[in-house]
Enzyme design. Structure first.
Site, PDB file in Angstrom:
ATOM      1  N   ALA A  84     -16.526   4.496  -4.329  1.00 10.49           N
ATOM      2  CA  ALA A  84     -17.401   4.347  -5.355  1.00 10.49           C
ATOM      3  C   ALA A  84     -17.651   5.492  -6.033  1.00 10.49           C
ATOM      4  CB  ALA A  84     -18.748   3.636  -5.217  1.00 10.49           C
ATOM      5  N   GLY A 119     -13.022   2.608  -8.384  1.00  5.63           N
ATOM      6  CA  GLY A 119     -14.528   2.303  -7.995  1.00  5.63           C
ATOM      7  C   GLY A 119     -15.773   2.482  -8.484  1.00  5.63           C
ATOM      8  N   SER A 162      -1.695  -1.889  -5.307  1.00 11.72           N
ATOM      9  CA  SER A 162      -0.777  -1.274  -6.063  1.00 11.72           C
ATOM     10  C   SER A 162       0.559  -1.793  -6.256  1.00 11.72           C
ATOM     11  CB  SER A 162      -0.854   0.300  -5.600  1.00 11.72           C
ATOM     12  OG  SER A 162       0.172   0.988  -6.383  1.00 11.72           O
ATOM     13  N   TYR A 214       0.985   6.892   0.724  1.00 13.56           N
ATOM     14  CA  TYR A 214       0.257   5.895  -0.092  1.00 13.56           C
ATOM     15  C   TYR A 214       1.136   4.508  -0.128  1.00 13.56           C
ATOM     16  CZ  TYR A 214      -2.073   3.891  -4.116  1.00 13.56           C
ATOM     17  OH  TYR A 214      -2.758   2.977  -5.090  1.00 13.56           O
TER      18      TYR A 214
END
Length: 346
Positions: free
Chosen positions: A17, A22, A145, A158
Site C-alpha cells: 500500500a 496499492g 498480470s 515476476y
C-alpha cells in the site's frame, strides 16, 4: 442490474500500500469512507498513504509488514480486526522482482523475490480466510498480470510468481465452491502500469527499465480492483486491451510470440538512458525506509501513461467484455500473422 449494498464502514486490507497500485487503491476505498489497513515494509510511503486515506474520508491503520513472513501477515490481520472489526476485503498486491536475464539472478535473490511476490499472496490469502471463513463473508482480490499468462524475457521471477498465483487462486476458489462458502476470491489481470517498480526494483539491465506500451496510470488499475471487490464472483478480470491481446494471442500462437519477444523484448523494456549505478532497490530492504523518499502512486512515466482504458470500462460488463475479447482475439491473430509474414520475408 442493482449495485451491491456497501457497508457504511467497510474494512479493507491492502498489501503493497505504500506506492503504485496499492496506494491508488487505498485512496479509492478511502473516498467511500472505508477503514483501510495499509501493509508494506516502507514506513515513509505508508505514513504518506495514511495521510491520503484520512484526507479522503477514510480511517487508516499503518502496519509495517513483510508479506513474505506469514507470522507478520497474521499479526497484521489480528491488528486489523482489533482496530476495525471483521475484514470485508483483502487486496493482495505487494511484490518485488529482479530485472535481469535468469542466468544473472542469484539463487537467494530468486528465492526472496518469489517469497514476496508469490508466497506473499499465499500468506495474505491464508490470513484473510482465517478471519473471513468463520463469518462466511468477505472478498479476496489478487492483483495479477498479463505476464501471469504470457511470459516475457528479463522478468522470469515476476512471470513465474504471477503464473503461480493464478494456479494457486484457482485451486483455492474450487475449494471454497466445494464448501459452499460465501467468501469469494478473484484475480484482476493488469497491463503495464506506471508505478515506482521501475525506479526501485533490482535491475541488472544496462539501461533503465521501463513498462512496455501501452502504459496505464495506477488509478486505472485501482478502479478495477475496487470493482472486483464489489463483484468478486467472477473468476478474473482482464484490464486493458493489451492484456486481452497478450493472453488470447498466447493461446493462438505461443511459439510465434516466443520468437517475437526474443527479438523485441529486451529493447522494449529499457529506456534510452544508461542505468544509474546508485539507483535504489527494494529486494532486501524498503527503498522508502525511515527518512527515505516517498515514491507515491505514480512512477516516472506520466507523460506516456493513459488515465483511462475503454477496455477496463467494458470489463465491468460481462456481456460487452465477451464481445471485446472476441475482437481482441481476431486482432491478435491478425497481428501475429503479420509478424509471421515479416519473419518469412527476411
Amino acid at each position: 442490474m442493482s449495485r451491491p449494498r456497501r457497508p457504511a464502514a467497510q474494512t479493507v486490507v491492502v498489501t503493497g500500500a505504500s506506492a503504485g497500485v496499492g496506494r491508488a487503491t487505498a485512496r479509492l476505498f478511502a473516498e467511500r469512507g472505508a477503514h483501510v489497513a495499509l501493509l508494506a515494509r516502507g514506513r515513509t510511503g505508508l505514513d504518506a498513504a495514511a495521510a491520503e486515506v484520512e484526507a479522503r474520508g477514510g480511517r487508516a491503520l499503518v502496519l509495517p509488514t513483510d508479506v513474505a513472513d506469514p507470522d507478520q501477515v497474521e499479526a497484521a490481520a489480528r491488528a486489523v480486526e482489533d482496530a476495525f472489526g471483521g475484514i470485508d476485503v483483502w487486496v493482495n498486491n505487494a511484490f518485488s522482482s529482479v530485472f535481469a536475464p535468469f542466468t544473472e539472478i542469484g539463487a537467494e535473490e530468486y528465492r526472496r523475490a518469489t517469497e514476496v511476490t508469490y508466497l506473499g499472496f499465499v500468506n495474505g490469502t491464508r490470513a484473510a480466510l482465517r478471519h473471513m471463513l468463520p463469518r462466511d463473508a468477505g472478498a479476496i482480490v489478487q492483483v495479477g498480470s498479463a505476464l501471469g499468462s504470457r511470459s516475457v524475457p528479463l522478468q522470469s521471477v515476476y512471470c513465474g510468481a504471477k503464473h503461480a498465483i493464478n494456479g494457486f487462486t484457482s485451486s483455492v476458489r474450487t475449494e471454497l465452491l466445494h464448501q459452499g462458502s460465501r467468501v469469494a476470491v478473484t484475480v484482476v489481470q493488469m497491463p503495464a502500469v506506471n508505478t515506482a517498480q521501475f525506479s526501485w526494483v533490482l535491475s541488472r539491465l544496462p539501461r533503465n527499465p521501463r513498462p512496455v506500451a501501452p502504459v496505464y496510470q495506477p488509478e486505472v488499475a485501482a478502479r478495477a480492483v475496487v470493482h472486483a471487490a464489489d463483484h468478486p464472483r467472477r473468476k478474473q478480470y482482464y484490464i486493458g486491451f493489451s492484456t486481452v491481446a497478450a493472453i488470447l494471442g498466447n493461446r493462438v500462437a505461443p511459439a510465434l510470440l516466443d520468437r517475437y519477444l526474443a527479438r523485441t523484448g529486451y529493447d522494449s523494456q529499457q529506456t534510452d538512458e544508461r542505468a544509474d549505478a546508485d539507483r535504489p532497490e527494494n529486494l532486501w530492504r524498503p527503498a522508502d525506509g525511515p527518512g527515505g523518499r516517498d515514491f507515491g502512486a505514480h512512477g516516472v512515466f506520466d507523460g506516456s501513461s493513459h488515465l483511462r482504458s475503454p477496455q477496463a470500462a467494458l470489463a465491468r460488463h460481462p456481456a460487452l467484455v465477451s464481445a471485446a475479447s472476441a475482437a481482441a482475439g481476431v486482432a491478435a491473430g491478425a497481428a501475429l500473422r503479420a509478424v509471421r509474414r515479416r519473419g518469412q520475408g527476411r
